[in-house]
Design an enzyme around this catalytic site. Structure first.
Site, PDB file in Angstrom:
ATOM      1  N   ASP A  63     -13.899  39.239 -26.396  1.00  0.00           N
ATOM      2  CA  ASP A  63     -13.646  38.363 -27.543  1.00  0.00           C
ATOM      3  C   ASP A  63     -14.468  37.078 -27.435  1.00  0.00           C
ATOM      4  O   ASP A  63     -13.973  36.048 -27.009  1.00  0.00           O
ATOM      5  CB  ASP A  63     -12.150  38.052 -27.617  1.00  0.00           C
ATOM      6  CG  ASP A  63     -11.775  37.303 -28.897  1.00  0.00           C
ATOM      7  OD1 ASP A  63     -12.692  37.014 -29.690  1.00  0.00           O
ATOM      8  OD2 ASP A  63     -10.584  37.007 -29.085  1.00  0.00           O
TER       9      ASP A  63
ATOM     10  N   GLU B 234      -5.308   7.086   7.800  1.00  0.00           N
ATOM     11  CA  GLU B 234      -4.391   8.222   7.927  1.00  0.00           C
ATOM     12  C   GLU B 234      -5.131   9.485   7.508  1.00  0.00           C
ATOM     13  O   GLU B 234      -5.715   9.552   6.422  1.00  0.00           O
ATOM     14  CB  GLU B 234      -3.168   8.005   7.030  1.00  0.00           C
ATOM     15  CG  GLU B 234      -2.013   8.918   7.316  1.00  0.00           C
ATOM     16  CD  GLU B 234      -1.099   8.426   8.428  1.00  0.00           C
ATOM     17  OE1 GLU B 234      -0.163   9.166   8.781  1.00  0.00           O
ATOM     18  OE2 GLU B 234      -1.317   7.316   8.956  1.00  0.00           O
TER      19      GLU B 234
ATOM     20  N   ARG C  64       4.054  -2.931  17.572  1.00  0.00           N
ATOM     21  CA  ARG C  64       4.885  -2.659  16.388  1.00  0.00           C
ATOM     22  C   ARG C  64       5.318  -4.018  15.852  1.00  0.00           C
ATOM     23  O   ARG C  64       6.015  -4.762  16.514  1.00  0.00           O
ATOM     24  CB  ARG C  64       6.096  -1.787  16.727  1.00  0.00           C
ATOM     25  CG  ARG C  64       6.867  -1.377  15.477  1.00  0.00           C
ATOM     26  CD  ARG C  64       7.930  -0.354  15.759  1.00  0.00           C
ATOM     27  NE  ARG C  64       7.448   0.960  16.132  1.00  0.00           N
ATOM     28  CZ  ARG C  64       6.968   1.876  15.296  1.00  0.00           C
ATOM     29  NH1 ARG C  64       6.884   1.609  14.008  1.00  0.00           N
ATOM     30  NH2 ARG C  64       6.558   3.043  15.742  1.00  0.00           N
TER      31      ARG C  64
ATOM     32  N   LYS D  98       7.456  -0.871   6.753  1.00  0.00           N
ATOM     33  CA  LYS D  98       7.437   0.401   6.001  1.00  0.00           C
ATOM     34  C   LYS D  98       8.780   0.610   5.313  1.00  0.00           C
ATOM     35  O   LYS D  98       9.839   0.459   5.920  1.00  0.00           O
ATOM     36  CB  LYS D  98       7.071   1.573   6.909  1.00  0.00           C
ATOM     37  CG  LYS D  98       7.920   1.753   8.155  1.00  0.00           C
ATOM     38  CD  LYS D  98       7.397   2.904   9.008  1.00  0.00           C
ATOM     39  CE  LYS D  98       8.218   3.051  10.285  1.00  0.00           C
ATOM     40  NZ  LYS D  98       7.712   4.138  11.148  1.00  0.00           N
TER      41      LYS D  98
ATOM     42  N   ARG E 124      -3.324   8.747  17.235  1.00  0.00           N
ATOM     43  CA  ARG E 124      -2.465   7.704  17.810  1.00  0.00           C
ATOM     44  C   ARG E 124      -2.269   7.911  19.319  1.00  0.00           C
ATOM     45  O   ARG E 124      -2.108   6.955  20.069  1.00  0.00           O
ATOM     46  CB  ARG E 124      -1.125   7.760  17.066  1.00  0.00           C
ATOM     47  CG  ARG E 124      -0.073   6.803  17.526  1.00  0.00           C
ATOM     48  CD  ARG E 124       1.105   6.914  16.567  1.00  0.00           C
ATOM     49  NE  ARG E 124       2.295   6.302  17.113  1.00  0.00           N
ATOM     50  CZ  ARG E 124       3.444   6.222  16.453  1.00  0.00           C
ATOM     51  NH1 ARG E 124       3.547   6.713  15.234  1.00  0.00           N
ATOM     52  NH2 ARG E 124       4.500   5.656  17.005  1.00  0.00           N
TER      53      ARG E 124
ATOM     54  N   ASP F  86     -12.447  35.449 -22.451  1.00  0.00           N
ATOM     55  CA  ASP F  86     -11.090  35.975 -22.349  1.00  0.00           C
ATOM     56  C   ASP F  86     -11.168  37.500 -22.324  1.00  0.00           C
ATOM     57  O   ASP F  86     -11.496  38.133 -23.337  1.00  0.00           O
ATOM     58  CB  ASP F  86     -10.262  35.496 -23.549  1.00  0.00           C
ATOM     59  CG  ASP F  86      -8.783  35.803 -23.388  1.00  0.00           C
ATOM     60  OD1 ASP F  86      -8.384  36.246 -22.299  1.00  0.00           O
ATOM     61  OD2 ASP F  86      -8.025  35.608 -24.353  1.00  0.00           O
TER      62      ASP F  86
ATOM     63  N   LYS G  26       2.193   4.571   1.435  1.00  0.00           N
ATOM     64  CA  LYS G  26       2.259   5.147   2.782  1.00  0.00           C
ATOM     65  C   LYS G  26       2.110   6.659   2.668  1.00  0.00           C
ATOM     66  O   LYS G  26       2.804   7.297   1.878  1.00  0.00           O
ATOM     67  CB  LYS G  26       3.585   4.800   3.455  1.00  0.00           C
ATOM     68  CG  LYS G  26       3.630   5.242   4.907  1.00  0.00           C
ATOM     69  CD  LYS G  26       4.931   4.852   5.579  1.00  0.00           C
ATOM     70  CE  LYS G  26       4.872   5.099   7.078  1.00  0.00           C
ATOM     71  NZ  LYS G  26       4.336   6.402   7.471  1.00  0.00           N
TER      72      LYS G  26
ATOM     73  N   GLU H 187       0.846  -1.190   0.000  1.00  0.00           N
ATOM     74  CA  GLU H 187       0.000   0.000   0.000  1.00  0.00           C
ATOM     75  C   GLU H 187       0.880   1.238   0.000  1.00  0.00           C
ATOM     76  O   GLU H 187       1.989   1.231   0.558  1.00  0.00           O
ATOM     77  CB  GLU H 187      -0.869   0.050   1.263  1.00  0.00           C
ATOM     78  CG  GLU H 187      -1.811  -1.110   1.442  1.00  0.00           C
ATOM     79  CD  GLU H 187      -2.503  -1.097   2.791  1.00  0.00           C
ATOM     80  OE1 GLU H 187      -3.344  -1.977   3.016  1.00  0.00           O
ATOM     81  OE2 GLU H 187      -2.190  -0.216   3.635  1.00  0.00           O
TER      82      GLU H 187
END
Length: 611
Positions: A531, A79, A201, A207, A45, A440, A26, A24
């Site tokens: 124009d 995230e 962990r 990662k 977190r 314009d 990160k 994936e």
């Protein structure tokens, strides 16, 4: 506030091998666990409530409850990011948001530059805990949830649906190529059978980061924590870039400390100082507040002298570009005021690409190239040259092999060819008829710019009265351009001519002293020429965010309508200032493509045809 502590990946410097991994992208933001049931919570977190700082997420979710309700209560892992492009989040921007305390500023940012919640895992669905199911199975459940609720199946910085799915891929290199091209943070590799384990962990999630490398020299050692301070030379003066500790083996750290101690030039309670002599290579993610983020020692550079470690080389290393795009003469000066070198320009193109490429996509491109910067002659280029690389798409039209700039590599290649101006037609190669209407507004001189402002405000009044959605940008030279997005394949240029001539005639009748539709310049006087004839098949307009080949390095800059007043100045929008403007204020054209399908142009056209 307390919530689940997230499962965390372990850093690796080696690409995981074997068939039992999925990969994936990160993203660099705030890790966040979303819980939706009778209430909505978004927890960081560290157990912090994120919703007060990011009200756009709560607003979106509450407006989506009808679609989500069959799957509630649910808990999702993701995230929270400020998304720059599908492969990169802006770390600095999310940090600024996270520190905001003014409710008014938070609400303004949420409206103009919303953050997005990118979801990669599901922990609970329909009230059922699924943490102990294999990752591969959870990922499929999550995909089905997003598909059935109509949420985006991939990160998209232009999609107003702010909760988006992070897909997985079984091919590391497919993702990695895009990470490098778009300067993303890296990849997370996850074992197919991994379970979600709270607060752990784990080595079942790895990662792998997109490091940048800098050659630098050491200036000091901090006694309390063992950090080594690094710098480069800028204008022959020592320029600090941060400090590092990680990556050194125990014997390397001891040897480095010993060298510093033996050659120190001074010492105080905090530091041991040393003159520039010891050169090392450090890898890091990016610069943030003039410091390297996540620096790691990579290797000693005994062959280098401190004088070789310059700020200019540091900038080149910082702005690494895809290897497929050969960069020639990166230090070539392109503009003088402000001073812009080729590498600065290529950096601008890469950073602006998420905002500009959607307007180039599937359009026949005419560029103006400046082989010597603004210091020499320029020339138009329509035909794709024979030496163009294979990744550059083309499309033949009336005997011309046009470039179609559909990817970042083509965009950067054009930048290396010193294409400054990107001009595009009003339709794509796949559409019949115009994809937008553009007025314009070109005043007779730069001093007459207030006429363009007056015309734009008058046109906005008409468009608002007709309930048409409109956008505005500077031309980058001396005028303004008003856009009315249209759905593709629905209207002809004859249809839009009815409308543009109607608006032009209205402007002239309202203020004939200021505006004219007279095509002959000598008969216009000091009036602004409206124009409406220019909006036609085969005609082109400068693309949003394209630089202009003038002495001030100005850009065809999208504006917020409230900026269109007597204080507006073309020269406020330069190659050197646009990226900061986007970070601070957001993209005024953010909803441009969504507006195409919402546009109520048919009733207006029906009225004009009855006249």
């Amino acid at each position: 506030m307390f919530g689940l502590k997230p499962m965390l990946p372990t850093l690796t410097f080696d690409v995981p091998k074997g068939d039992d991994w999925l990969f994936e992208v990160k993203y660099d933001g705030f890790r966040a666990i979303l819980e939706v049931g009778e209430t909505v919570s978004l927890t960081s977190r560290n157990g912090k409530d994120l919703l007060p700082l990011f009200p756009e997420i709560e607003h979106f979710l509450k407006n989506s409850l009808d679609h989500l309700s069959p799957y509630l209560p649910c808990t999702l892992d993701g995230e929270l990011v400020f998304l720059k492009n599908p492969y990169k989040a802006n770390f600095a921007a999310i940090q600024v948001r996270g520190r905001m305390r003014s409710q008014q500023r938070i609400i303004e940012k949420a409206r103009k530059a919303p953050c997005r919640l990118l979801i990669f895992d599901v922990l609970k669905l329909k009230g059922k805990q699924v943490r102990n199911i294999d990752y591969q199975e959870r990922k499929q459940m999550l995909f089905d949830f997003f598909e059935k609720t109509g949420l985006p199946l991939a990160p998209d910085e232009n999609d107003e649906r702010l909760v988006q799915f992070i897909p997985a891929n079984n091919n590391f290199h497919t993702i990695w190529e895009n990470i490098v091209i778009y300067d993303g943070e890296g990849i997370v590799a996850k074992q197919l059978k991994s379970r979600w384990e709270e607060g752990k962990r784990t080595t079942t999630w790895l990662k792998y980061k997109n490091w940048k490398y800098v050659s630098c020299f050491i200036t000091a050692y901090e006694k309390s924590n063992g950090y080594f301070y690094a710098a480069v030379y800028k204008d022959k003066k020592i320029y600090p870039i941060g400090q590092f500790l990680f990556g050194l083996k125990p014997d390397e750290k001891q040897a480095l400390f010993q060298i510093i101690k033996e050659n120190m030039t001074g010492e105080d309670k905090q530091f041991i100082y040393v003159d520039p002599a010891i050169c090392v290579e450090v890898k890091y993610l990016e610069m943030y507040e003039e410091q390297m983020r996540e620096p790691h020692f990579n290797r000693f550079r005994f062959e280098l002298l401190p004088e070789d470690c310059t700020y200019e080389k540091f900038l080149l290393q910082q702005k690494n570009l895809p290897v497929e795009v050969e960069i020639t003469h990166p230090e070539k000066p392109l503009w003088e005021t402000p001073p812009i070198q080729k590498m600065d320009y290529l950096h601008y193109l890469r950073e602006i690409s998420p905002y500009m490429l959607p307007f180039l996509k599937d359009r026949l491109l005419t560029v103006i190239r400046y082989p010597h910067g603004i210091f020499g002659e320029a020339f138009y280029q329509k035909n794709c040259p024979d030496y163009a690389p294979d990744f550059v798409d083309t499309h033949e039209e009336e005997g011309i092999q046009y470039i179609v700039c559909n990817n970042l590599k083509s965009f950067l290649w054009l930048g290396n060819q010193l294409a400054f101006e990107f001009h595009i037609p009003f339709q794509t190669i796949t559409s019949q008829g115009p994809s937008e209407i553009v007025f314009d507004l070109d005043p007779p001189s730069k001093d007459a710019f207030p006429l363009a402002i007056k015309a734009a405000i008058n046109i906005k009044e008409v468009l608002d009265h007709l309930e048409l959605i409109s956008f505005i940008k500077t031309s980058g030279n001396k005028g303004l351009q008003v856009y009315v997005p249209l759905p593709d394949n629905r209207y002809s240029y004859e249809d839009t001519r009815l409308f543009t001539s109607f608006v032009a005639d209205y402007l002239v009748s309202k203020d004939p002293g200021s505006f004219t539709t007279e095509r002959m310049k000598k008969k216009r006087g000091n009036r602004l020429y409206v124009d409406y004839v220019q909006h036609a098949e085969g005609k082109t307009i400068i693309a949003p965010y394209s630089p202009r080949g003038n002495s001030k390095a100005t850009v065809a800059a999208p504006l917020f309508w409230e900026e269109v007043n007597e204080n507006l100045s073309i020269e406020s929008f330069q190659v050197t200032s646009i990226l900061k403007r986007l970070k601070d204020s957001g993209d005024p054209f953010q909803t441009f493509f969504k507006a195409k399908e919402l546009q109520r142009f048919q009733p207006v056209l029906d009225f004009l045809k009855r006249k």
